[in-house]
Every structure is written in structure tokens, then in C-alpha cells.
Motif scaffolding. Sequence first.
Motif, short mmCIF file in Angstrom:
data_model
loop_
_atom_site.label_atom_id
_atom_site.label_comp_id
_atom_site.label_asym_id
_atom_site.label_seq_id
_atom_site.Cartn_x
_atom_site.Cartn_y
_atom_site.Cartn_z
N VAL A 307 -2.23 8.45 -15.04
CA VAL A 307 -2.13 7.59 -13.85
C VAL A 307 -0.77 6.90 -13.86
CG1 VAL A 307 -3.15 5.67 -12.58
CG2 VAL A 307 -4.63 7.24 -13.87
N VAL A 308 -0.03 7.04 -12.76
CA VAL A 308 1.32 6.49 -12.69
C VAL A 308 1.45 5.53 -11.52
CG1 VAL A 308 2.39 8.51 -13.77
CG2 VAL A 308 2.15 8.43 -11.28
N THR A 309 2.48 4.68 -11.59
CA THR A 309 2.81 3.76 -10.51
C THR A 309 3.60 4.49 -9.44
OG1 THR A 309 4.91 3.09 -11.49
CG2 THR A 309 2.94 1.91 -12.24
N ASP A 310 4.02 3.76 -8.42
CA ASP A 310 4.79 4.41 -7.35
C ASP A 310 6.19 4.82 -7.80
OD1 ASP A 310 5.84 1.88 -7.56
OD2 ASP A 310 5.92 1.49 -5.41
N THR A 311 6.62 4.34 -8.99
CA THR A 311 7.92 4.76 -9.53
C THR A 311 7.75 5.92 -10.53
OG1 THR A 311 7.75 3.06 -11.23
CG2 THR A 311 8.96 2.50 -9.21
N SER A 328 -1.17 11.64 -11.90
CA SER A 328 -1.97 11.30 -10.73
C SER A 328 -1.36 10.08 -10.05
CB SER A 328 -3.42 10.98 -11.14
OG SER A 328 -4.18 10.51 -10.04
N TYR A 329 -0.93 10.29 -8.81
CA TYR A 329 -0.38 9.18 -8.03
C TYR A 329 -1.00 9.22 -6.64
CZ TYR A 329 2.78 6.54 -5.04
OH TYR A 329 3.28 5.66 -4.11
N ILE A 330 -1.65 8.12 -6.29
CA ILE A 330 -2.24 7.99 -4.95
C ILE A 330 -1.35 7.04 -4.15
CG2 ILE A 330 -4.26 7.29 -3.61
CD1 ILE A 330 -5.98 7.81 -6.04
N PRO A 331 -0.68 7.53 -3.11
CA PRO A 331 0.19 6.66 -2.30
C PRO A 331 -0.60 5.50 -1.70
CG PRO A 331 0.53 8.98 -1.76
CD PRO A 331 -0.70 8.91 -2.62
N GLU A 332 0.09 4.41 -1.45
CA GLU A 332 -0.56 3.24 -0.85
C GLU A 332 -1.20 3.63 0.48
OE1 GLU A 332 0.52 -1.35 0.50
OE2 GLU A 332 2.04 -0.05 -0.40
N GLY A 333 -2.47 3.33 0.61
CA GLY A 333 -3.20 3.69 1.82
C GLY A 333 -3.75 5.09 1.81
N GLY A 334 -3.43 5.86 0.77
CA GLY A 334 -3.91 7.23 0.68
C GLY A 334 -5.31 7.31 0.10
N GLN A 335 -5.94 8.44 0.29
CA GLN A 335 -7.30 8.64 -0.20
C GLN A 335 -7.37 9.54 -1.43
OE1 GLN A 335 -9.91 7.00 1.21
NE2 GLN A 335 -8.40 6.04 2.57
N SER A 336 -6.34 10.32 -1.64
CA SER A 336 -6.36 11.27 -2.74
C SER A 336 -4.97 11.39 -3.36
CB SER A 336 -6.84 12.64 -2.25
OG SER A 336 -6.00 13.12 -1.20
N PRO A 337 -4.90 11.86 -4.62
CA PRO A 337 -3.59 11.99 -5.28
C PRO A 337 -2.71 13.04 -4.62
CG PRO A 337 -5.41 12.07 -6.86
CD PRO A 337 -6.01 12.20 -5.50
N ILE A 338 -1.42 12.98 -4.92
CA ILE A 338 -0.48 14.01 -4.48
C ILE A 338 -0.97 15.36 -5.00
CG2 ILE A 338 1.90 14.83 -4.60
CD1 ILE A 338 1.54 12.25 -3.00
N LYS A 366 13.20 3.15 -7.67
CA LYS A 366 12.83 3.59 -6.33
C LYS A 366 11.40 4.14 -6.34
CE LYS A 366 15.59 5.89 -3.78
NZ LYS A 366 16.49 6.92 -3.24
N PRO A 367 10.63 3.80 -5.32
CA PRO A 367 9.27 4.37 -5.24
C PRO A 367 9.33 5.84 -4.82
CG PRO A 367 9.73 3.03 -3.31
CD PRO A 367 10.90 2.83 -4.24
N PHE A 368 8.36 6.59 -5.29
CA PHE A 368 8.28 8.00 -4.94
C PHE A 368 7.65 8.16 -3.56
CE2 PHE A 368 5.58 11.90 -4.98
CZ PHE A 368 6.62 12.83 -4.90
N VAL A 369 8.29 8.94 -2.72
CA VAL A 369 7.76 9.23 -1.38
C VAL A 369 7.60 10.74 -1.26
CG1 VAL A 369 8.13 9.06 1.10
CG2 VAL A 369 8.89 7.20 -0.40
N TYR A 370 6.38 11.18 -1.12
CA TYR A 370 6.11 12.62 -1.06
C TYR A 370 6.26 13.12 0.37
CZ TYR A 370 3.45 17.01 -1.17
OH TYR A 370 3.05 18.32 -1.04
N THR A 371 6.98 14.21 0.52
CA THR A 371 7.12 14.87 1.81
C THR A 371 6.41 16.20 1.77
OG1 THR A 371 9.29 13.85 2.17
CG2 THR A 371 8.75 15.77 3.52
N ASP A 372 5.37 16.33 2.57
CA ASP A 372 4.63 17.59 2.62
C ASP A 372 5.39 18.58 3.50
OD1 ASP A 372 2.88 19.66 2.78
OD2 ASP A 372 1.21 18.52 3.62
N ASN A 373 5.99 19.57 2.86
CA ASN A 373 6.74 20.58 3.61
C ASN A 373 5.89 21.76 4.04
OD1 ASN A 373 9.31 19.26 3.39
ND2 ASN A 373 9.33 19.85 1.23
N GLY A 374 4.57 21.61 3.86
CA GLY A 374 3.67 22.67 4.28
C GLY A 374 3.31 23.60 3.14
#
Length: 445
Positions: A307-311, A328-338, A366-374
Motif C-alpha cells: 500500500v503506497v501514498t499518492d507519492t 496498490s494505490y487508490i486515487p483520491e475519490g477512486g473506488q479501486s486501485p490503479i 509530486k503526487p502520482f496521476v494516472y492517465t488511462d491511455n486505453g
Amino acid sequence: MHPIAPIDAGDRKTQIVVVGGGAGGLELVRKLGAKYGRKKHDIILVDQNLSHIWKPLLHEVAAGSLDANLDEVGYRGHCYRWGYRFFQGSLASIDREAKTITLAPVLDKDGSELISDHVIRYDILVLAVGSVSNDFGVPGVSEHCIYLDARDQADRFRTKLLNHCLRVSRAMSADPTADERVRIAIVGGGATGVELAAELYNAAGALRHYGLEVFDESRLDVTLLEAGPRILPALPEKLSDAARQELATLGVEVKTETQVIKAERGRLFTQRGEEIRADLMVWAAGVKGADFLAELGLETNPRNQIVVTDTLQSVTDEDIFALGDCCSYIPEGGQSPIPPRAQAAHQMADTVFTNIKRKQKGKRLKPFVYTDNGSLISLSRFSTVGSLMGNLVGGAMAVEGRMARFIYTSLYRMHLLAIHGWIKGIGLMIIGRVNRIVRPKLKLH
């Protein structure tokens, strides 16, 4: 137990240790080595294997369509090129107070010890050990099914596949009226299972050109089992249906809402009471973190992921980062991990690299921001389907055919650039094109 000192023990260097040479870990040490070199830093990569193969290619290695010897990256040569050190071994424990890790002994195939257990000091530790197949505790799976987590498993499947194809070919040569077949059951309708099913037909169709004159794809009986209502749940339903239709055209029997509850030698049992017989059984029904991750003293989730923080730092220790499938990282407001995808590992490696630089300068991370490229799914040479820019258009930008195949191939090219840099990466792309022309289309040994 032997400690490993920095290169120059008289001038203590910042020691950054990365455990795991998969897509994310290898990209990270390449960037760290290129950035810092060996003057004031000691960058160390630890992996139990001697070489890297891109995990999304393992289904091609298993089917024989790809010769891993041509595409693997040897860590020792790579570390010399990029200014880091490599040690073979698997992580046994972490002493967070002493800031050291212990590597388990390296054993030969006959069980004899090649390298004893040893200790490596770290200032910053990054865990990037990937994932393993999740059998969900189903009885008999680990004993009777083959996983596709690593190259040795893919090689094992290929050897067994070729042996069964040879058996059928010999039987048909002796008696042309015999109805001999190679039966393969694949559990899991995600990317690995679907791509393997299609690749098998591509490989079988080429075997007649390599000594198995009476064998072709019609001798394959492939069954794909999925516990959910449809295959490829990460894709829009339209593309999932298109992939299922393509598999059916090839000859794959797709069974959805079919949960496997037990495996025995040569057969699988489902919750419906069905018995599915197979010469080869592949388990590709999901992934989890390796069991040892739950024993390191770091907080993990029920799937053994750190389990990791947003960094992307462990919530237990700010000097330990984790990236890729093992975290395992669940973004703020997210329901499931990346999700455990190659693109996530790539993006996480970039964020960890940035945060290691900032941490050493005392700057805010810097916080990690995941971009879903499909997602893109290759059905071998037959078709490619997928969706692009999932976050931007809700996964609605569907692509199929040649455009999808071009983009799918480009993903591997981007991986080559990420781990080799532009000059060697482009050179390897050119060599890859030449190999497609001059090398056999199948690896038959």
C-alpha cells in the motif's frame, strides 16, 4: 552472510536500490544511471533472473511466435551501458532500521548454492517486483496448470505444446483417418488468455512448413474459460463481442460465466459440473503480489500488494517506494486501485524517478496521476481491437484493424526507447524488422 559495500567505501555514496527488473524497474534504473552515473551515487538493480523480457510478449514466447533470445535484455550488459550495478538474487527480507535488504541464496538447477545470501545497504529502496498469477486458492491449479508470469514458464509451455503437436502429427502420418487433436484449456478471459488463444492458431498454421506436414490449426481444440459474463471486461462491450467473434471464427470455444473450481491432471472442473479435458492447461485468471511481499513488514492489501501514498512511497516507510503490479494505490475519490498494466508501471517509474530527485534535494514530492491511455488486445495476425484515451473519452474511442495493430506495435517500440534510449532503441527496431524476414517464423526448440 556477506555485505555488499558501495563502489568507493571511503566516500559514502547515495545508494539507490531497485528490486525488480521488469518494465518499470528497468526503465527506472536506466534513468537513474543516466542522471547520476557513478560519481556520487551507487545505483543497484536486483533481480532473480539475468535478463528481461517484456511481459506482454510472453504469450508469443509461449506459442513459439517470438524467440525470446532475440528480444531479451541482459542486465549485465545494460548496466554497463547505463552506469548502474546489477546483482542476481531474490529479496528475502528488509531491515528498515539498519536500512538494508537481504537477498536469498542463488541456487543452481541441481539445488547447489552458487551465490550465498548477502546484504545490500540502501538510502532509497524501490520495490518493482511485478506480480504473479492469482489462483484464488482453487485446488490443483498450482500443481497442474501452467502460469505465464515469466519466461521460463512460457518456455515450458512452448516445449509441451510442440511435443503434443509432434505426437498428433506422427499419429496422423501413421493413420490418416485418426482424429488426433491437441486440447488446450485457458482459464481467464483477460488480455493474456485472449491473446494466447489467438496466437496458438497463428503458430499452428505455420507448423506445416517446419516438418509437421500433416499438422495444421484444425488439429487444435482451444477452450477459453471466463468466470465473468464476457471476455475482456476492460474494453467496451462492442469490442469484447468483436474479439469473441474473431476467436470463434478461429475455432476457439469461449465459455463465459464458467468458474473453475478444481484442477486435476488433464482436466478442469467447473461450478456447473462440467469436466473439461485438456493436454495443456493455462491459468491466466488474474494477478496478485507475490506471497513474500506480505512478510516484509510493510503494509499490504489482501492481494499482497504494498500500500503506497499518492507519492508512491510505502505508507509504512517514506524511504521505500513501490511501483507497478506489486503496489496498490487508490486515487483520491477512486473506488479501486490503479490496474496492473504496463502503462501504469511506465507512468509510475517516471513519477518515482522525479520523486527520488526531489527527495534528495529536500523538495516536496509530486503526487502520482494516472492517465488511462486505453487498452489494446492483439489477436495475433488476425486482428487487433482496443480503446484509446480512456480518461478523455470514457473509453469510447474504439479502434480495430490495421490502425489498432500499428498502435499496439508502437507500444513495444516505446518500451524499447524507454529502456535503451533513442539511438539503441531505434537500432533494435530496425534489427527486429530484419529478423522478421531472415529468421524462422517459429521457435521450434
